[in-house]
Design an enzyme around this catalytic site. Structure first.
Site, PDB file in Angstrom:
ATOM      1  N   ASP A   1     -11.551   4.205  49.648  1.00 38.83           N
ATOM      2  CA  ASP A   1     -12.080   5.118  50.905  1.00 38.83           C
ATOM      3  C   ASP A   1     -11.827   6.670  50.334  1.00 38.83           C
ATOM      4  O   ASP A   1     -10.878   7.045  50.356  1.00 38.83           O
ATOM      5  CB  ASP A   1     -11.281   4.995  52.201  1.00 38.83           C
TER       6      ASP A   1
ATOM      7  N   GLU B   1      -0.663  10.340  43.236  1.00 34.81           N
ATOM      8  CA  GLU B   1      -1.437   9.295  43.451  1.00 34.81           C
ATOM      9  C   GLU B   1      -2.639   9.131  42.458  1.00 34.81           C
ATOM     10  O   GLU B   1      -3.279   7.812  42.310  1.00 34.81           O
ATOM     11  CB  GLU B   1      -1.779   9.055  44.902  1.00 34.81           C
TER      12      GLU B   1
END
Ligand SMILES: *[C@@H]1O[C@H](CO)[C@@H](O)[C@H](O)[C@H]1NC(C)=O
Ligand SMILES: *[C@@H]1O[C@H](CO)[C@@H](O)[C@H](O)[C@H]1NC(C)=O
Ligand SMILES: *[C@@H]1O[C@H](CO)[C@@H](O)[C@H](O)[C@H]1NC(C)=O
Ligand SMILES: *[C@@H]1O[C@H](CO)[C@@H](O)[C@H](O)[C@H]1NC(C)=O
Ligand SMILES: *[C@@H]1O[C@H](CO)[C@@H](O)[C@H](O)[C@H]1NC(C)=O
Ligand SMILES: *[C@@H]1O[C@H](CO)[C@@H](O)[C@H](O)[C@H]1NC(C)=O
Ligand SMILES: CC(=O)N[C@H]1CO[C@H](CO)[C@@H](O)[C@@H]1O
Length: 558
Positions: free
Chosen positions: A315, A513
């Site tokens: 996403d 991340e």
């Protein structure tokens, strides 16, 4: 006539209401209704997730009554200050976790002594030492009154990704568990798996993450793969016997809810797609979703596509974007996640069928083993027939509306190698061809890692971002094939990745991340929130690569 018109009008209203009544969860405070809308659209916080992670000071009924009063007192038009005051009077910081040092944590796991290079060994040591900083346990007061919080209560401690991701996440946990097992933390892993199963037992599936506002979508189905890592490391068949029925149930959720017909060359197949049919903004990205939908032709459809995109883990990405002209560099109003048959999702399922079948064999339940082995065989053949492109010698996502491959580079194109969701009799040949495809796309040029796509859209799961799980899938997949050229690429990119992460860590003291494929060690950008550090799956993937490519002696697992 007038009566008929009245009835028709009433029906239309009813239809609208029922389309809107697909909330993200049952909560009238956090998942639907005017309170959520008012607070999120007032933009008290820059990150929409901040509000839905707050706890209520009073029960739901009192909170809603207080909100009614606010609206009455302000003629349904509260000012920013009124809203802030209401917020302060009714909510506060969740403060849901206590610091927890896992009892099996050790700063000298066996892996470290097998690492040959001194600087890599020191880096691995630093990463191992981060686990306690990402370890959380839910406070007793939260377990006692879960209705005041959005957290899904679980008994055992767990490892979180980090940053704004304070709770556990489904697919992140695969690489976290990989790293924990390489750090000799078997009990922590068992506790995390027990947490997941308690949630599947309660809700029938494993949601995106451990919050009520994630209850209308799952995430890439890697639960059986996690269990397989745990069983390989421990041989804990007693655990397996106790839990096999819940594992079975989680996989059936996908078969029961996420399959569609796919027609190719006049044959009809069944394959999976990501699909959340909840037609409302994501509570944790409420402002962003309402803003995006405001320029869409059909808001309700777009909300479903957004949630389905979130279910994919990607996403968001050009992978799911198709505008009227077939372009993938449009904005999110052209998101069409549900019409795409993804290579990775079907590979994960194929692998899960095989793992579950193997678990049943271990337990001596040959009937159930055969059932899942049959599913495995059907999926493997279907993936080859529908998703494999013989000309380009790689797998592609399938556009189920246009009935054609989406011939773009994505690391997910390699997922069948990783999941062994193809006929491994031909592993060397297929792996060698995949290696040639990799080179033909000029991916060797990227010193900072394999990019999520070759299209610069400003979305997170696009160029130039390089994501840890995608490195793992391509590198480990190519390596597994056994083909020399594929293994060389795998080694090269494992080295580039460990080095890039090390540079980033040396410069900032943090693990991120995602990174930038063009600049080794530079963290990635784009998307709807700022860069997060910690970071669970990043650390897991580095430990995985170090174990596989930077040690001389025996491997603990593959
Ligand atoms: C929100 O973002 C703006 C602009 O980026 C920044 O100036 C402000 O400090 C941020 N506010 C909070 C509460 O973080
Ligand atoms: C708000 O007004 C409505 C009708 O005007 C009334 O039914 C309701 O009880 C009022 N709520 C509060 C909390 O005052
Ligand atoms: C698990 O059992 C298998 C076969 O019984 C054995 O080969 C393997 O070494 C065992 N692994 C562990 C971690 O005990
Ligand atoms: C997205 O693109 C469409 C045209 O395809 C346009 O109408 C719309 O305004 C754009 N939305 C945003 C938020 O940029
Ligand atoms: C699979 O196992 C369940 C119990 O877990 C049993 O009820 C079912 O009949 C089994 N299915 C087959 C095909 O043997
Ligand atoms: C990171 O720093 C360590 C210790 O200062 C050094 O040994 C290592 O070479 C550095 N690694 C990179 C990739 O910069
Ligand atoms: C479309 C959908 O899945 N809706 C569900 C969302 O979650 C709530 C709460 O679990 C359910 O009641 C809905 O049916």
């Amino acid at each position: 006539m007038a009566f008929l018109l009245l009835v028709l009008g009433f029906l239309e209203i009813l239809l609208q209401v029922s389309a809107q009544s697909q909330p993200s969860c049952d909560s009238l405070v956090y998942c639907q209704g005017n309170l959520l809308h008012t607070i999120q659209m007032a933009r008290i916080f820059n990150d929409s997730k901040t509000f839905v992670d707050m706890r209520m000071l009073n029960d739901e009924q009192t909170t809603l009554a207080n909100f009614d009063k606010l609206m009455n007192d302000t003629d349904q038009n509260p000012s920013q200050d009124d809203i802030k005051k209401f917020f302060d009077d009714n909510f506060k910081e969740g403060d849901e976790f206590e610091n927890w040092v896992p009892s099996d944590f050790t700063d000298t796991p066996k892996l470290l002594s097998r690492i040959t290079d001194k600087s890599v060994r020191e880096f691995a040591q630093d990463l191992v030492n981060i686990w306690p900083k990402l370890a959380r346990k839910i406070k007793q007061e939260v377990l006692d009154s879960p209705e005041l919080y959005t957290l899904l209560p679980v008994e055992n401690g767990f490892i979180i990704p980090g940053g704004r991701f304070r709770e556990f996440y489904y697919w992140d946990s695969y690489w976290i568990i990989k790293g924990l097992l390489l750090s000799d933390m078997h009990e922590t892993v068992r506790g995390m798996l027990d947490n997941f199963l308690s949630i599947v037992d309660k809700y029938g599936f494993l949601p995106n993450g451990a919050r009520i506002y994630y209850l209308n979508r799952s995430q890439p189905p890697l639960l059986n793969a996690m269990v397989s890592l745990y069983i390989s490391a421990t041989n804990d068949t007693a655990w397996l016997e106790k839990n096999i029925q819940i594992l079975d149930r989680e996989l059936r959720f996908w078969l029961d809810n996420k399959l569609v017909d796919v027609v190719k060359d006049d044959t009809t197949y069944r394959l999976a797609h990501y699909d959340s049919e909840s037609a409302s903004p994501r509570p944790e990205s409420y402002y962003e979703d309402v803003t995006t939908a405001s320029t869409a032709k059909d808001e309700q459809q777009l909300y479903m596509e957004l949630k389905s995109g979130a279910e994919s883990g990607w996403d968001f990405s050009s992978r799911w974007i198709i505008d009227q002209n077939g372009n993938s560099d449009a904005n999110l109003t052209s998101l069409h996640t549900r019409r795409i048959i993804p290579v990775d999702l079907n590979s994960y399922l194929c692998q899960a069928f095989q793992k579950l079948s193997n678990f049943y064999v271990i337990l001596g339940d040959y009937d159930n083993a055969t059932f899942w082995d049959n599913q495995f065989n059907v999926w493997q053949k279907t993936i080859e027939r529908v998703l494999y492109n013989h000309e380009d010698a790689i797998w592609y996502d399938w556009d189920n509306e246009l009935g054609q491959h989406r011939k773009m580079f994505f690391p997910s194109n390699f997922a069948p190698l990783w999941a062994e969701a193809y006929d491994t009799m031909y592993a060397e040949d297929i792996g060698g061809r995949a290696a040639k495809y990799f080179k033909s796309q000029k991916i060797m040029d990227y010193e900072g890692g394999i990019p999520a796509s070759l299209s610069r859209t400003g979305e997170q799961w696009d160029y130039p971002n390089a994501w840890p799980p995608l490195q793992s899938i391509v590198v480990m997949g190519l390596a597994k094939s056994g083909n020399c050229e594929a293994i060389e690429i795998a080694q090269e990119f494992a080295q580039r990745w460990v080095k890039a992460n090390q540079i980033g860590f040396n410069n900032t003291g943090e693990m991120f991340e995602k990174y930038d494929a063009e600049v080794p060690g530079q963290y990635g950008g784009g998307g709807e929130y700022v860069i997060q550090s910690g970071f669970g799956w990043t650390n897991g993937v580095v430990l995985e690569f170090i174990d596989r490519f930077f040690t001389t002696s025996k491997k603990t697992s593959r």
